[in-house]
Design a protein around this motif. Structure first.
Motif, PDB file in Angstrom:
ATOM      1  N   ASP A 354     -41.614  11.232 -16.056  1.00 33.83           N
ATOM      2  CA  ASP A 354     -41.249  12.635 -15.834  1.00 33.83           C
ATOM      3  C   ASP A 354     -41.993  13.254 -14.657  1.00 33.83           C
ATOM      4  OD1 ASP A 354     -39.452  12.861 -18.044  1.00 33.83           O
ATOM      5  OD2 ASP A 354     -41.205  12.816 -19.372  1.00 33.83           O
ATOM      6  N   ILE A 355     -43.050  12.593 -14.185  1.00 37.70           N
ATOM      7  CA  ILE A 355     -43.835  13.156 -13.069  1.00 37.70           C
ATOM      8  C   ILE A 355     -43.106  12.835 -11.765  1.00 37.70           C
ATOM      9  CG2 ILE A 355     -46.078  13.163 -11.890  1.00 37.70           C
ATOM     10  CD1 ILE A 355     -47.335  12.077 -14.472  1.00 37.70           C
ATOM     11  N   THR A 356     -42.683  13.851 -11.046  1.00 33.98           N
ATOM     12  CA  THR A 356     -41.890  13.625  -9.826  1.00 33.98           C
ATOM     13  C   THR A 356     -42.527  14.295  -8.614  1.00 33.98           C
ATOM     14  OG1 THR A 356     -40.604  15.648  -9.986  1.00 33.98           O
ATOM     15  CG2 THR A 356     -39.766  13.727 -11.221  1.00 33.98           C
ATOM     16  N   ARG A 357     -41.964  14.005  -7.463  1.00 33.51           N
ATOM     17  CA  ARG A 357     -42.424  14.611  -6.211  1.00 33.51           C
ATOM     18  C   ARG A 357     -42.328  16.133  -6.262  1.00 33.51           C
ATOM     19  NH1 ARG A 357     -44.249  16.760  -2.664  1.00 33.51           N
ATOM     20  NH2 ARG A 357     -44.469  16.175  -0.471  1.00 33.51           N
ATOM     21  N   ASN A 358     -41.385  16.636  -7.082  1.00 28.57           N
ATOM     22  CA  ASN A 358     -41.221  18.092  -7.165  1.00 28.57           C
ATOM     23  C   ASN A 358     -42.332  18.783  -7.953  1.00 28.57           C
ATOM     24  OD1 ASN A 358     -38.913  18.216  -5.652  1.00 28.57           O
ATOM     25  ND2 ASN A 358     -37.577  17.803  -7.420  1.00 28.57           N
ATOM     26  N   HIS A 359     -43.200  17.985  -8.572  1.00 26.51           N
ATOM     27  CA  HIS A 359     -44.284  18.595  -9.345  1.00 26.51           C
ATOM     28  C   HIS A 359     -45.513  18.933  -8.509  1.00 26.51           C
ATOM     29  CE1 HIS A 359     -41.943  17.059 -12.778  1.00 26.51           C
ATOM     30  NE2 HIS A 359     -42.490  18.077 -13.409  1.00 26.51           N
ATOM     31  N   VAL A 360     -45.477  18.601  -7.211  1.00 25.25           N
ATOM     32  CA  VAL A 360     -46.628  18.949  -6.358  1.00 25.25           C
ATOM     33  C   VAL A 360     -46.163  19.569  -5.040  1.00 25.25           C
ATOM     34  CG1 VAL A 360     -48.269  17.240  -7.262  1.00 25.25           C
ATOM     35  CG2 VAL A 360     -46.731  16.603  -5.380  1.00 25.25           C
ATOM     36  N   VAL A 361     -47.045  20.357  -4.457  1.00 27.41           N
ATOM     37  CA  VAL A 361     -46.805  20.926  -3.129  1.00 27.41           C
ATOM     38  C   VAL A 361     -47.970  20.506  -2.235  1.00 27.41           C
ATOM     39  CG1 VAL A 361     -46.411  23.032  -1.790  1.00 27.41           C
ATOM     40  CG2 VAL A 361     -45.696  22.932  -4.194  1.00 27.41           C
ATOM     41  N   THR A 362     -47.649  19.826  -1.137  1.00 25.90           N
ATOM     42  CA  THR A 362     -48.692  19.400  -0.205  1.00 25.90           C
ATOM     43  C   THR A 362     -48.698  20.324   0.996  1.00 25.90           C
ATOM     44  OG1 THR A 362     -47.229  17.982   1.083  1.00 25.90           O
ATOM     45  CG2 THR A 362     -48.263  16.979  -0.842  1.00 25.90           C
ATOM     46  N   GLN A 363     -49.666  20.135   1.859  1.00 25.34           N
ATOM     47  CA  GLN A 363     -49.743  20.958   3.079  1.00 25.34           C
ATOM     48  C   GLN A 363     -48.521  20.731   3.957  1.00 25.34           C
ATOM     49  OE1 GLN A 363     -53.666  20.897   4.994  1.00 25.34           O
ATOM     50  NE2 GLN A 363     -53.606  22.861   3.948  1.00 25.34           N
ATOM     51  N   ILE A 364     -48.022  19.497   3.963  1.00 27.41           N
ATOM     52  CA  ILE A 364     -46.829  19.214   4.786  1.00 27.41           C
ATOM     53  C   ILE A 364     -45.641  20.009   4.258  1.00 27.41           C
ATOM     54  CG2 ILE A 364     -45.180  17.397   5.449  1.00 27.41           C
ATOM     55  CD1 ILE A 364     -47.559  15.486   5.562  1.00 27.41           C
ATOM     56  N   ASP A 365     -45.504  20.073   2.940  1.00 27.48           N
ATOM     57  CA  ASP A 365     -44.418  20.874   2.350  1.00 27.48           C
ATOM     58  C   ASP A 365     -44.549  22.335   2.786  1.00 27.48           C
ATOM     59  OD1 ASP A 365     -43.749  18.607   0.896  1.00 27.48           O
ATOM     60  OD2 ASP A 365     -44.857  19.242  -0.878  1.00 27.48           O
ATOM     61  N   ASN A 366     -45.777  22.856   2.727  1.00 28.12           N
ATOM     62  CA  ASN A 366     -46.007  24.255   3.112  1.00 28.12           C
ATOM     63  C   ASN A 366     -45.611  24.483   4.562  1.00 28.12           C
ATOM     64  OD1 ASN A 366     -46.958  25.353   0.742  1.00 28.12           O
ATOM     65  ND2 ASN A 366     -49.010  24.542   1.071  1.00 28.12           N
ATOM     66  N   HIS A 367     -45.964  23.537   5.401  1.00 29.03           N
ATOM     67  CA  HIS A 367     -45.658  23.632   6.826  1.00 29.03           C
ATOM     68  C   HIS A 367     -44.138  23.670   7.036  1.00 29.03           C
ATOM     69  CE1 HIS A 367     -46.137  23.008  11.109  1.00 29.03           C
ATOM     70  NE2 HIS A 367     -45.259  22.015  11.037  1.00 29.03           N
ATOM     71  N   HIS A 368     -43.425  22.727   6.356  1.00 31.49           N
ATOM     72  CA  HIS A 368     -41.968  22.677   6.520  1.00 31.49           C
ATOM     73  C   HIS A 368     -41.302  23.944   6.008  1.00 31.49           C
ATOM     74  CE1 HIS A 368     -41.879  18.786   8.204  1.00 31.49           C
ATOM     75  NE2 HIS A 368     -42.281  18.141   7.126  1.00 31.49           N
ATOM     76  N   SER A 369     -41.836  24.507   4.919  1.00 28.95           N
ATOM     77  CA  SER A 369     -41.160  25.672   4.342  1.00 28.95           C
ATOM     78  C   SER A 369     -41.337  26.910   5.225  1.00 28.95           C
ATOM     79  CB  SER A 369     -41.668  25.940   2.923  1.00 28.95           C
ATOM     80  OG  SER A 369     -42.998  26.372   2.972  1.00 28.95           O
ATOM     81  N   ARG A 370     -42.330  26.847   6.145  1.00 31.25           N
ATOM     82  CA  ARG A 370     -42.511  27.996   7.057  1.00 31.25           C
ATOM     83  C   ARG A 370     -41.615  27.894   8.284  1.00 31.25           C
ATOM     84  NH1 ARG A 370     -48.046  27.882   5.608  1.00 31.25           N
ATOM     85  NH2 ARG A 370     -48.511  26.497   7.339  1.00 31.25           N
ATOM     86  N   LEU A 371     -41.034  26.704   8.507  1.00 30.61           N
ATOM     87  CA  LEU A 371     -40.254  26.502   9.749  1.00 30.61           C
ATOM     88  C   LEU A 371     -38.908  27.202   9.679  1.00 30.61           C
ATOM     89  CD1 LEU A 371     -40.956  22.719  10.505  1.00 30.61           C
ATOM     90  CD2 LEU A 371     -42.043  24.718  11.537  1.00 30.61           C
TER      91      LEU A 371
END
Ligand SMILES: Cc1cc2nc3c(=O)[nH]c(=O)nc-3n(C[C@H](O)[C@H](O)[C@H](O)COP(=O)(O)O)c2cc1C
Ligand SMILES: CC(C)CC(=O)C(=O)O
Length: 371
Positions: A354-371
């Motif tokens: 049940d543990i998936t990639r969607n269960h965490v937010v990394t710095q790269i994710d934060n960077h992409h979401s600001r673009l």
């Protein structure tokens, strides 16, 4: 019971009080500026968790298999050298802690108890970590002994053609004991004055490694290793997609994303920062294990969410051993298991699947979401 440690950090404090400075520094330290040492733990703190709610978490199942061997949790003991410097009974106690927790133990090539002593002490499932010496026949003999004594896999460490520069060990003039596995084969002590003079600036360990370790080890030698053992071979020390792909090409059975606990090349990234790159290159074809900087169950959860099949724990187990012997080593593993179980419950993940990639937010994710 008021002084019973409640987390890994408190075990580290107790270990620091219990050990001579030379040994504590050896266990705790990293190389050069210790930039990567700090990063290994701090990079975990920059990853956040996205919990899901209203999932039935009345039963949490952390059990899994590693190379087909059952384990109570996706947690292994990383191979770390010379446990008798932490406790007089050394690796035998560590193995018993692994058995008590039903987790797999990695035994260091540079152990202070022999392969046979560890094997006969308990029924823990054990993997054997290998260094390749210039005298290949000695490494080959250790592989044979591990195989004959029921070890289930070889973890070939590839990030140590030379020893990293650990400045605390240099200042402390760190001394290593003669290792019983090599008695009559190799002296693990600095044994003559000329060597001390030549290596005046280094530690005893550095002198030993430069005399004994084979810096010519290369990809072609994996075929040699596979020709002398039937055991699965895992490569420990992969940090790039390029090397993950090469490792699969030469036919290894698993990859360990590791920077040797930040004791080798300084200024490599935190292992948790490169895990995803390796996982993406491997695409599920072979298991990917992970180590470096794990001090909390939440750290384990993050590594699993980013694609590790299991994690290995290095220093925390040694701190447990130094602070409270076999009980301490066992408690450290139990605490990490308990913390992982709680993390899974609080994030809505009753099983490891049940543990998936969607269960965490990394710095790269934060960077992409600001673009
Ligand atoms: C004191 C110490 C000794 C180590 N000895 C070995 C060793 O003999 N062989 C090896 O492959 N890795 C060795 N390592 C690296 C560990 O296997 C592992 O990669 C690292 O400790 C993981 O990081 P952590 O300590 O932050 O959990 C050692 C690490 C430490 C701290
Ligand atoms: C004796 C050393 C070569 C063991 C080691 O790998 C380490 O200290 O990191």
């Amino acid at each position: 019971m008021g002084d019973e440690p409640v987390n890994v950090k408190e075990y580290q404090e107790l270990a620091k009080q219990a050990l001579p400075k030379m040994y504590y520094d050896y266990f705790a330290g990293g190389s050069e500026d210790q930039h990567t040492l700090r990063e290994n733990t701090e990079a975990f703190q920059r990853i956040t968790i996205r919990p899901r709610i209203l999932v039935d978490v009345s039963k949490i199942d952390m059990s899994t298999t590693i190379l087909g061997y059952k384990t109570s949790a996706p947690i292994m003991i990383a191979p770390t050298a010379m446990h008798k410097l932490a406790h007089p009974e050394g690796e035998v106690l560590t193995a018993k802690a692994a058995a008590a927790c039903n987790v797999i133990m990695g035994l260091s090539f540079m152990s202070t108890c022999t392969i046979e002593e560890v094997a006969s002490s308990c029924n823990a499932i054990r993997f054997f970590q290998l260094y390749v010496y210039k005298r290949r026949e000695i490494s080959a003999l250790m592989v044979k002994r591990a195989e004959m004594n029921g070890f289930k896999a070889i973890l070939l460490t590839v990030d140590t053609p030379k020893l990293g520069r650990r400045e605390a060990d240099i200042k402390n003039k760190m001394i290593a004991p003669q290792l019983k596995n090599f008695e009559g084969l190799v002296s693990t002590e600095v044994d003559d004055a000329s060597e001390i003079t030549i290596c005046f600036e280094g530690s005893n360990l550095e002198a030993f490694a430069s005399r004994i370790f084979d810096p010519s080890l290369s990809w072609k030698d994996i075929a040699w290793l596979k020709s002398i053992t039937k055991l699965p071979v895992l490569i420990k020390g992969v940090l790039t997609r390029e090397d993950a792909i090469k490792a699969m090409e030469v036919g290894v059975e698993g990859i360990i994303v590791s920077n040797h606990g930040a004791r080798q090349l300084d200024y490599v990234p935190a292992t948790i920062a490169v895990l995803e790159e390796v996982v993406a290159a491997v695409r599920g074809r072979i298991p990917v294990l992970f180590d470096g900087g794990i001090r909390r169950g939440t750290d384990i959860f993050k590594a699993l969410a980013l694609g590790a099949n299991a994690v290995m724990i290095g220093r925390p187990v040694v701190y447990g051993l130094a602070a409270k012997g076999g009980y301490g080593a066992r408690r450290v593993i139990e605490m990490l298991k308990d913390e992982l179980e709680l993390t899974m419950a609080l994030s809505g993940c009753p099983t490891l699947n049940d543990i998936t990639r969607n269960h965490v937010v990394t710095q790269i994710d934060n960077h992409h979401s600001r673009l």
